[in-house]
Design an enzyme around this catalytic site. Structure first.
Site, mmCIF file in Angstrom:
data_model
loop_
_atom_site.group_PDB
_atom_site.id
_atom_site.type_symbol
_atom_site.label_atom_id
_atom_site.label_comp_id
_atom_site.label_asym_id
_atom_site.label_seq_id
_atom_site.Cartn_x
_atom_site.Cartn_y
_atom_site.Cartn_z
ATOM 1 N N GLU A 26 -69.589 8.853 52.918
ATOM 2 C CA GLU A 26 -68.409 9.556 53.425
ATOM 3 C C GLU A 26 -67.224 8.661 53.781
ATOM 4 O O GLU A 26 -66.850 8.539 54.963
ATOM 5 C CB GLU A 26 -68.785 10.378 54.659
ATOM 6 C CG GLU A 26 -69.803 11.449 54.393
ATOM 7 C CD GLU A 26 -70.011 12.382 55.586
ATOM 8 O OE1 GLU A 26 -69.494 12.097 56.683
ATOM 9 O OE2 GLU A 26 -70.694 13.398 55.399
ATOM 10 N N GLU A 43 -76.370 15.425 51.876
ATOM 11 C CA GLU A 43 -76.522 15.799 53.291
ATOM 12 C C GLU A 43 -76.129 17.257 53.457
ATOM 13 O O GLU A 43 -75.117 17.700 52.904
ATOM 14 C CB GLU A 43 -75.587 14.983 54.214
ATOM 15 C CG GLU A 43 -76.030 13.596 54.530
ATOM 16 C CD GLU A 43 -75.120 12.914 55.550
ATOM 17 O OE1 GLU A 43 -74.437 13.603 56.334
ATOM 18 O OE2 GLU A 43 -75.088 11.672 55.551
HETATM 19 C C1 FCB Z 1 -72.280 13.225 58.477
HETATM 20 C C2 FCB Z 1 -72.716 11.783 58.602
HETATM 21 C C3 FCB Z 1 -74.088 11.622 59.206
HETATM 22 C C4 FCB Z 1 -74.292 12.556 60.361
HETATM 23 C C5 FCB Z 1 -73.951 13.960 59.965
HETATM 24 C C6 FCB Z 1 -74.174 14.984 61.043
HETATM 25 O O1 FCB Z 1 -70.916 13.337 58.358
HETATM 26 O O2 FCB Z 1 -72.737 11.203 57.335
HETATM 27 O O3 FCB Z 1 -74.260 10.278 59.577
HETATM 28 O O4 FCB Z 1 -73.547 12.158 61.429
HETATM 29 O O5 FCB Z 1 -72.602 14.022 59.587
#
Ligand code: FCB
Length: 480
Positions: free
Chosen positions: A201, A390
């Protein structure tokens, strides 16, 4: 205050007034009966969890590790509201064997983790720390011994402090430092590890850490942000090239924080503001990699990036990634505000206040958003394959009689997965889905309060309890 809210407030409060979102906990649906199974995703679909070094490892200063920017930031008084830090976190450094057993018991076959740069290169560059290298070797071997595929993220936000002292990502030398680091990792682990992601990210860590100062290293302003963006973009592609060179048969990706953006009321009134936010959040880092350059058309202030671009850079920003990691939690709803000159009227306003389902992070539960963002990313001709690297949610879990009955989380996963499947059926080439995350952990500036894990962690005793959502995954992933 959670980080998206902080980011929103930055854009509005420094520049004009904002209507701060007032969220309310709405009733969540009862669990719907599932009308799909994991097999509908295909037998070669990968299922796993994603983690990050600083959030789980602990062991912040042992076996030769030097401080990262997150060690420094979390120890600095006032940076983190609760005064907590990741010194111990989930103590994964010592408990990785049993944590990987837990993962295995959930029928997951991918473990995505990141490497703490300052554990293996305590000076940022130069002589590697053998104990640090050995630790990740042990984690990789422990994965392989359990039939779990290790997926490595080179960088998940924890730059060695010693490099930050030299300017960090703001310094163009970051390209040299990062190349050395990427070379070391891929040469050391490339025989056994085939799946690699360069960054986690970039839009999040550059904006939160170098523009608004809410995350480490706590810097603010365009003078920090813009050079950081450019150097990170150059490293993104360079990292890809290094992995390609050093790892035979590598599957190479990088991950993006992305959210579908809706206009608040009308396209005519709010459409331009929505475009600007979409550009900052979703397009700024992927488009240069795809050879499209920086998407400055909707936000002219970003033309100031030109100051940092050297001859030949535009070509160097490109890399042909094998896959793109899409990371999605919510959506954004944007409203034009004429009193915000700097971002040309960017205001983000939540819709359906009071009726909206939200998580403990204040993020709207909007399952259709993952479908829409998958379609948006798949529409780029250069994107060959996508992994959801994620997706997950935090809710205030309770341990009752040794159990965590987290129905809301199960509901979240069921509804989001249904939308991922819809995108797949509509032709988006999705190769896998990684839940965020295995263990409750150190959630950056929100500390230990938001619990995202499939496994509950008691941070005092380090006791783990598989939540009902973990058991839900276990059953879901069992072949019928
Ligand atoms: C994302 C991050 C991860 C975690 C999640 C909830 O943006 O990559 O490390 O904090 O959010």
């Amino acid at each position: 205050m959670e980080r998206r809210k902080v980011l929103r407030l930055f854009f509005v409060s420094t520049l004009a007034a904002v209507i701060a979102p007032k969220f309310s906990f709405a009733q969540f649906n009862q669990l719907e009966k599932l009308d799909f199974s994991s097999l509908d995703f295909g037998t070669d679909f990968k299922w796993g969890v994603a983690t990050a070094a600083y959030q789980i490892e602990g062991a912040h200063n042992i076996d030769g590790k030097s401080p990262s920017i997150w060690d420094t930031f979390s120890h600095k008084k006032g940076s983190i509201k609760t005064g907590e830090n990741g010194d111990i976190a989930c103590d994964f450094y010592h408990s990785y064997e049993k944590d990987l057993d837990l993962l295995k018991s959930l029928n997951m076959t991918v473990f995505r983790f990141s490497i703490a740069w300052s554990r293996i290169l305590p000076n940022g560059s130069g002589t590697p720390n053998q104990s640090g290298l050995d630790f990740y070797q042990r984690v990789i071997d422990a994965c392989l011994a359990r039939g779990i595929e290790p997926w490595i993220t080179l960088y998940h936000w924890d730059l060695p402090q010693i490099l930050q002292d030299k300017g960090g990502w703001k310094n163009r030398d970051a390209i040299v430092w990062f190349s050395e680091y990427a070379n070391l990792l891929t040469k050391t682990y490339g025989e056994k590890v085939k799946n690699w992601m360069v960054f986690n990210e970039p839009s999040a860590f550059t904006a939160l850490g170098y523009l608004i100062g809410y995350h480490a290293p706590g810097l603010k302003g365009l003078k920090n942000y813009l050079p950081t963006v450019h150097h990170v973009c150059l490293c993104q592609a360079e990292g890809g090239r290094i992995i390609r060179k050093n790892v035979a048969n590598a599957n190479i990706g990088t991950t993006f924080s992305c959210s579908h953006v809706d206009v608040y009321k009308s396209e005519e009134r709010d459409g331009n503001a929505a475009k600007r936010w979409d550009m900052l959040l979703n397009r700024l880092f992927i488009e240069p990699a795809l050879g499209m350059g920086y998407p400055t058309e909707s936000l002219p202030i970003l033309r100031k990036l030109n100051k940092y671009i050297q001859p030949g850079d535009l070509e160097k920003l490109q890399f042909n990634f094998d896959f793109i990691g899409v990371q999605n939690y919510t959506r954004e709803v944007v409203k034009e505000n004429a009193f915000i000159p700097y971002m040309k009227g960017l205001e983000i306003k939540p819709v359906k206040r009071g009726a909206m389902e939200i998580t403990e992070m204040g993020w709207e539960v909007y399952p259709e958003g993952i479908y829409k963002i998958l379609k948006q990313f798949a529409a780029y001709p250069g994107v060959k394959k996508i992994f959801v690297t994620e997706n997950g949610c935090a809710f205030p879990d309770e341990v009752v009689n040794g159990k965590v009955n987290d129905t809301k989380r199960i509901d979240f996963y069921q509804r989001y997965l249904k939308e991922v499947l819809r995108a797949k059926k509509d032709g988006v080439n999705i190769g896998g889905y990684f839940s965020w995350t295995l263990l409750d952990n150190f959630e950056w500036s929100e500390c230990f309060k938001p619990r995202f894990g499939l496994v509950h962690v008691d941070f005092k005793t380090q006791k783990r309890i598989i939540k009902e959502s973990g058991y839900w995954f276990k059953d879901f992933l069992l072949s019928p």
